[in-house]
Motif scaffolding. Structure first.
Motif, PDB file in Angstrom:
ATOM      1  N   LYS A  62       0.820  -1.217   0.000  1.00 42.60           N
ATOM      2  CA  LYS A  62       0.000   0.000   0.000  1.00 42.60           C
ATOM      3  C   LYS A  62       0.854   1.266   0.000  1.00 42.60           C
ATOM      4  O   LYS A  62       0.455   2.285  -0.549  1.00 42.60           O
ATOM      5  N   ASN A  63       2.025   1.177   0.627  1.00 47.23           N
ATOM      6  CA  ASN A  63       2.906   2.343   0.695  1.00 47.23           C
ATOM      7  C   ASN A  63       3.888   2.409  -0.470  1.00 47.23           C
ATOM      8  O   ASN A  63       4.730   3.310  -0.522  1.00 47.23           O
ATOM      9  N   GLY A  64       3.778   1.456  -1.388  1.00 41.48           N
ATOM     10  CA  GLY A  64       4.639   1.465  -2.564  1.00 41.48           C
ATOM     11  C   GLY A  64       6.102   1.225  -2.257  1.00 41.48           C
ATOM     12  O   GLY A  64       6.986   1.709  -2.976  1.00 41.48           O
ATOM     13  N   LEU A  65       6.383   0.475  -1.194  1.00 41.70           N
ATOM     14  CA  LEU A  65       7.761   0.198  -0.803  1.00 41.70           C
ATOM     15  C   LEU A  65       8.216  -1.140  -1.374  1.00 41.70           C
ATOM     16  O   LEU A  65       7.440  -2.101  -1.430  1.00 41.70           O
ATOM     17  N   LYS A  66       9.461  -1.203  -1.780  1.00 43.29           N
ATOM     18  CA  LYS A  66      10.015  -2.440  -2.312  1.00 43.29           C
ATOM     19  C   LYS A  66      10.007  -3.514  -1.241  1.00 43.29           C
ATOM     20  O   LYS A  66      10.496  -3.296  -0.123  1.00 43.29           O
ATOM     21  N   LEU A  67       9.436  -4.677  -1.563  1.00 46.38           N
ATOM     22  CA  LEU A  67       9.312  -5.760  -0.600  1.00 46.38           C
ATOM     23  C   LEU A  67      10.310  -6.861  -0.936  1.00 46.38           C
ATOM     24  O   LEU A  67      10.327  -7.382  -2.057  1.00 46.38           O
ATOM     25  N   LEU A  68      11.159  -7.209   0.022  1.00 44.65           N
ATOM     26  CA  LEU A  68      12.137  -8.276  -0.143  1.00 44.65           C
ATOM     27  C   LEU A  68      11.763  -9.428   0.784  1.00 44.65           C
ATOM     28  O   LEU A  68      11.848  -9.296   2.011  1.00 44.65           O
ATOM     29  N   LYS A  69      11.358 -10.546   0.198  1.00 46.29           N
ATOM     30  CA  LYS A  69      11.009 -11.721   0.997  1.00 46.29           C
ATOM     31  C   LYS A  69      12.219 -12.649   1.058  1.00 46.29           C
ATOM     32  O   LYS A  69      12.798 -12.990   0.026  1.00 46.29           O
ATOM     33  N   GLU A  70      12.585 -13.043   2.269  1.00 47.28           N
ATOM     34  CA  GLU A  70      13.771 -13.878   2.449  1.00 47.28           C
ATOM     35  C   GLU A  70      13.450 -15.050   3.374  1.00 47.28           C
ATOM     36  O   GLU A  70      12.668 -14.921   4.318  1.00 47.28           O
ATOM     37  N   ASP A  71      14.085 -16.183   3.111  1.00 51.00           N
ATOM     38  CA  ASP A  71      13.846 -17.385   3.913  1.00 51.00           C
ATOM     39  C   ASP A  71      14.837 -17.534   5.063  1.00 51.00           C
ATOM     40  O   ASP A  71      14.498 -18.058   6.116  1.00 51.00           O
ATOM     41  N   ILE A  72      16.085 -17.101   4.850  1.00 48.16           N
ATOM     42  CA  ILE A  72      17.140 -17.312   5.844  1.00 48.16           C
ATOM     43  C   ILE A  72      17.063 -16.235   6.922  1.00 48.16           C
ATOM     44  O   ILE A  72      17.064 -15.040   6.608  1.00 48.16           O
ATOM     45  N   PRO A  73      16.976 -16.612   8.196  1.00 53.45           N
ATOM     46  CA  PRO A  73      16.929 -15.608   9.272  1.00 53.45           C
ATOM     47  C   PRO A  73      18.232 -14.808   9.366  1.00 53.45           C
ATOM     48  O   PRO A  73      19.269 -15.221   8.834  1.00 53.45           O
ATOM     49  N   PHE A  74      18.167 -13.686  10.058  1.00 56.06           N
ATOM     50  CA  PHE A  74      19.380 -12.942  10.376  1.00 56.06           C
ATOM     51  C   PHE A  74      20.109 -13.632  11.522  1.00 56.06           C
ATOM     52  O   PHE A  74      19.490 -14.229  12.399  1.00 56.06           O
ATOM     53  N   ARG A  75      21.431 -13.517  11.525  1.00 53.75           N
ATOM     54  CA  ARG A  75      22.231 -14.212  12.531  1.00 53.75           C
ATOM     55  C   ARG A  75      22.265 -13.492  13.873  1.00 53.75           C
ATOM     56  O   ARG A  75      22.648 -14.080  14.882  1.00 53.75           O
ATOM     57  N   PHE A  76      21.905 -12.203  13.881  1.00 53.69           N
ATOM     58  CA  PHE A  76      22.001 -11.463  15.140  1.00 53.69           C
ATOM     59  C   PHE A  76      20.880 -11.874  16.105  1.00 53.69           C
ATOM     60  O   PHE A  76      19.873 -12.447  15.703  1.00 53.69           O
ATOM     61  N   GLY A  77      21.087 -11.571  17.384  1.00 53.21           N
ATOM     62  CA  GLY A  77      20.075 -11.830  18.398  1.00 53.21           C
ATOM     63  C   GLY A  77      19.177 -10.617  18.577  1.00 53.21           C
ATOM     64  O   GLY A  77      19.623  -9.473  18.405  1.00 53.21           O
ATOM     65  N   GLU A  78      17.925 -10.843  18.911  1.00 54.84           N
ATOM     66  CA  GLU A  78      16.934  -9.775  19.122  1.00 54.84           C
ATOM     67  C   GLU A  78      15.970 -10.247  20.207  1.00 54.84           C
ATOM     68  O   GLU A  78      15.321 -11.267  20.042  1.00 54.84           O
ATOM     69  N   ASP A  79      15.892  -9.516  21.325  1.00 52.36           N
ATOM     70  CA  ASP A  79      15.044 -10.046  22.397  1.00 52.36           C
ATOM     71  C   ASP A  79      13.553  -9.844  22.139  1.00 52.36           C
ATOM     72  O   ASP A  79      12.720 -10.173  22.987  1.00 52.36           O
ATOM     73  N   PHE A  80      13.199  -9.360  20.937  1.00 47.67           N
ATOM     74  CA  PHE A  80      11.803  -9.367  20.520  1.00 47.67           C
ATOM     75  C   PHE A  80      11.249 -10.801  20.511  1.00 47.67           C
ATOM     76  O   PHE A  80      10.033 -11.016  20.541  1.00 47.67           O
ATOM     77  N   GLY A  81      12.149 -11.770  20.494  1.00 49.71           N
ATOM     78  CA  GLY A  81      11.736 -13.170  20.565  1.00 49.71           C
ATOM     79  C   GLY A  81      10.908 -13.505  21.792  1.00 49.71           C
ATOM     80  O   GLY A  81      10.096 -14.438  21.758  1.00 49.71           O
ATOM     81  N   TRP A  82      11.082 -12.755  22.873  1.00 49.91           N
ATOM     82  CA  TRP A  82      10.260 -12.981  24.072  1.00 49.91           C
ATOM     83  C   TRP A  82       8.790 -12.666  23.790  1.00 49.91           C
ATOM     84  O   TRP A  82       7.894 -13.320  24.319  1.00 49.91           O
ATOM     85  N   TYR A  83       8.535 -11.659  22.950  1.00 51.46           N
ATOM     86  CA  TYR A  83       7.149 -11.331  22.599  1.00 51.46           C
ATOM     87  C   TYR A  83       6.564 -12.401  21.680  1.00 51.46           C
ATOM     88  O   TYR A  83       5.414 -12.818  21.849  1.00 51.46           O
ATOM     89  N   SER A  84       7.366 -12.853  20.711  1.00 50.96           N
ATOM     90  CA  SER A  84       6.846 -13.856  19.777  1.00 50.96           C
ATOM     91  C   SER A  84       6.639 -15.207  20.446  1.00 50.96           C
ATOM     92  O   SER A  84       5.926 -16.054  19.926  1.00 50.96           O
ATOM     93  N   LYS A  85       7.257 -15.410  21.610  1.00 53.06           N
ATOM     94  CA  LYS A  85       6.983 -16.617  22.396  1.00 53.06           C
ATOM     95  C   LYS A  85       5.595 -16.577  23.025  1.00 53.06           C
ATOM     96  O   LYS A  85       4.980 -17.625  23.279  1.00 53.06           O
ATOM     97  N   ASN A  86       5.111 -15.363  23.278  1.00 54.13           N
ATOM     98  CA  ASN A  86       3.897 -15.201  24.081  1.00 54.13           C
ATOM     99  C   ASN A  86       2.682 -14.688  23.310  1.00 54.13           C
ATOM    100  O   ASN A  86       1.542 -14.901  23.755  1.00 54.13           O
ATOM    101  N   TYR A  87       2.909 -14.015  22.176  1.00 57.90           N
ATOM    102  CA  TYR A  87       1.808 -13.379  21.462  1.00 57.90           C
ATOM    103  C   TYR A  87       2.018 -13.521  19.949  1.00 57.90           C
ATOM    104  O   TYR A  87       3.150 -13.729  19.491  1.00 57.90           O
ATOM    105  N   PRO A  88       0.954 -13.363  19.145  1.00 56.58           N
ATOM    106  CA  PRO A  88       1.149 -13.263  17.697  1.00 56.58           C
ATOM    107  C   PRO A  88       2.005 -12.024  17.412  1.00 56.58           C
ATOM    108  O   PRO A  88       1.635 -10.914  17.787  1.00 56.58           O
ATOM    109  N   ALA A  89       3.140 -12.209  16.786  1.00 51.47           N
ATOM    110  CA  ALA A  89       4.094 -11.112  16.649  1.00 51.47           C
ATOM    111  C   ALA A  89       4.895 -11.261  15.366  1.00 51.47           C
ATOM    112  O   ALA A  89       5.012 -12.363  14.810  1.00 51.47           O
ATOM    113  N   ALA A  90       5.451 -10.151  14.924  1.00 52.41           N
ATOM    114  CA  ALA A  90       6.346 -10.180  13.767  1.00 52.41           C
ATOM    115  C   ALA A  90       7.225  -8.942  13.766  1.00 52.41           C
ATOM    116  O   ALA A  90       6.793  -7.856  14.147  1.00 52.41           O
ATOM    117  N   MET A  91       8.456  -9.134  13.322  1.00 49.68           N
ATOM    118  CA  MET A  91       9.398  -8.038  13.131  1.00 49.68           C
ATOM    119  C   MET A  91       9.759  -7.988  11.649  1.00 49.68           C
ATOM    120  O   MET A  91       9.894  -9.020  11.004  1.00 49.68           O
TER     121      MET A  91
END
Length: 387
Positions: free
Chosen positions: A318-347
């Motif tokens: 809708k915003n006309g932004l280029k969308l890049l879909k990728e299968d391989i996760p990023f190697r860095f750590g992100e503690d947003f994972g605590w939210y995705s453990k408990n609720y429907p979530a996405a980064m």
């Protein structure tokens, strides 16, 4: 009024740009974000009537826009903390704090989330709530868990939790969407071997741990599965080693070794931890050494909910932004994972430019050109859920 209908140089955007530069100039380390939280609180209070709940999980705070007690609750999360890195840039908004700077772009993330208040305050949705969450201590992996386990967080029960992270090396203003896992699970650990000190001329009268440590490093290297496409992917990175002192007459008694361990999923991480603990015990026993281990800075894998990913994809289109879909996760750590453990979530990722310095580099600075795209993405996602 839609945010994207406003000029980039409107009063609102100028306020957001000023906030970003103020935050960049005044960074604070994980767990010490008192003034950063105060600046965010003052900014939100000045420009909106949102309910503010502070001191959640330490220095965390939430701004709540309630349109109705009924309907979905949407949570948008960002991070407050900076890094122990000396600023090398010389622009006017460079860090004023020696040895500390915003080299992961959290100043920009905060400004995007805080910038939503100008649009939210003008909305008349007939359902739901929006919670803007400003989280401390992401860089140490402690902040999300601290917020989620704070009693003040009990009043929230989000149906959706979203966050973004700027990504140098990706096209400016592109949206990067990961199919399932956004980032790796990461744990840090140290092991200490203790033997017996002796004179350096008579090492046989002591028990020097050097051979045991070298054996451990060699065995740890065999646990690496560096192929990103493998579900068994794992990287064990030595980050610190210490043994003895520069006293050439002494054969030291102790040595310690520090690692970070990364994998795509928690089951693989658990298996790695078991192998590591077994190796440490076997090598310590073989060399007649005492051993001590500790595990810390845990970042759960960020698992993107499929429904949340659909909302992100629609917003990018809708915003006309280029969308890049990728299968391989990023190697860095992100503690947003605590939210995705408990609720429907996405980064999702927001491209910071192919020529941008990398995250955690001394010359990095968050690109102001992507502030508006970040705000527009979240705005469109909220509209899609509420309408």
């Amino acid at each position: 009024m839609h945010f994207q209908e406003l000029s980039y140089f409107s009063d609102m955007m100028n306020e957001i740009l000023a906030l970003r530069k103020e935050l960049h100039a005044n960074p604070e380390l994980s767990g010490n974000e008192i003034n950063t939280a105060r600046r965010i609180k003052d900014f939100i209070s000045l420009h909106s009537n949102a309910e503010i709940i502070d001191n959640i999980g330490g220095n965390g705070l939430a701004a709540v826009f309630e349109f109705s007690k009924n309907g979905p609750q949407i949570m948008i999360r960002c991070e407050l903390d900076a890094l122990p890195i000396q600023e090398k840039n010389d622009f006017k908004h460079r860090s004023c704090i020696d040895g500390i700077s915003h080299k992961c772009g959290h100043d920009g993330h905060m400004s995007i989330v805080a910038g939503l208040i100008f649009w939210l305050r003008a909305q008349t949705f007939d359902k739901g709530q929006v919670v803007l969450l400003f989280q401390p201590a992401e860089e140490t992996g402690k902040g999300a868990h601290q917020m989620l386990t704070d009693k003040k967080f009990d009043r929230f029960s989000p149906d959706f939790v979203f966050a973004l992270h700027n990504l140098p090396g990706k096209p400016l203003n592109s949206v990067i969407l990961k199919k399932e896992f956004f980032s790796a699970t990461v744990k840090s650990m140290f092991v200490k071997f203790t033997g017996k000190e002796a004179h350096a001329s008579e090492p046989e009268n002591g028990n020097n741990p050097a051979l045991a440590i070298s054996k451990l490093i060699a065995e740890f290297s065999k646990l690496n599965t560096p192929e990103p496409s493998s579900p068994e992917f794992s990287i064990l990175t030595p980050v610190h080693f210490k043994m003895g002192d520069r006293s050439y007459g002494i054969s030291p008694a102790s040595a310690e070794l520090h690692y970070t361990i990364r994998a795509w999923s928690n089951p693989v991480m658990e298996e790695l931890m078991h192998k590591i603990k077994t190796l440490i015990a076997e090598i310590a026993d073989a060399h007649k050494l005492k051993q001590e281990t500790d595990w810390f800075e845990y970042f759960p894998e960020v698992k993107n909910d499929a429904g949340c990913n659909e909302i992100i994809e629609k917003a990018a289109n809708k915003n006309g932004l280029k969308l890049l879909k990728e299968d391989i996760p990023f190697r860095f750590g992100e503690d947003f994972g605590w939210y995705s453990k408990n609720y429907p979530a996405a980064m999702f990722g927001l491209g910071a430019g192919e020529n941008s310095p990398a995250l955690h580099h001394a010359d990095y600075d968050f690109p102001d050109e992507i502030l508006e795209s970040g705000i527009n993405m979240f705005q469109t996602m909220i509209e899609d859920i509420f309408t």
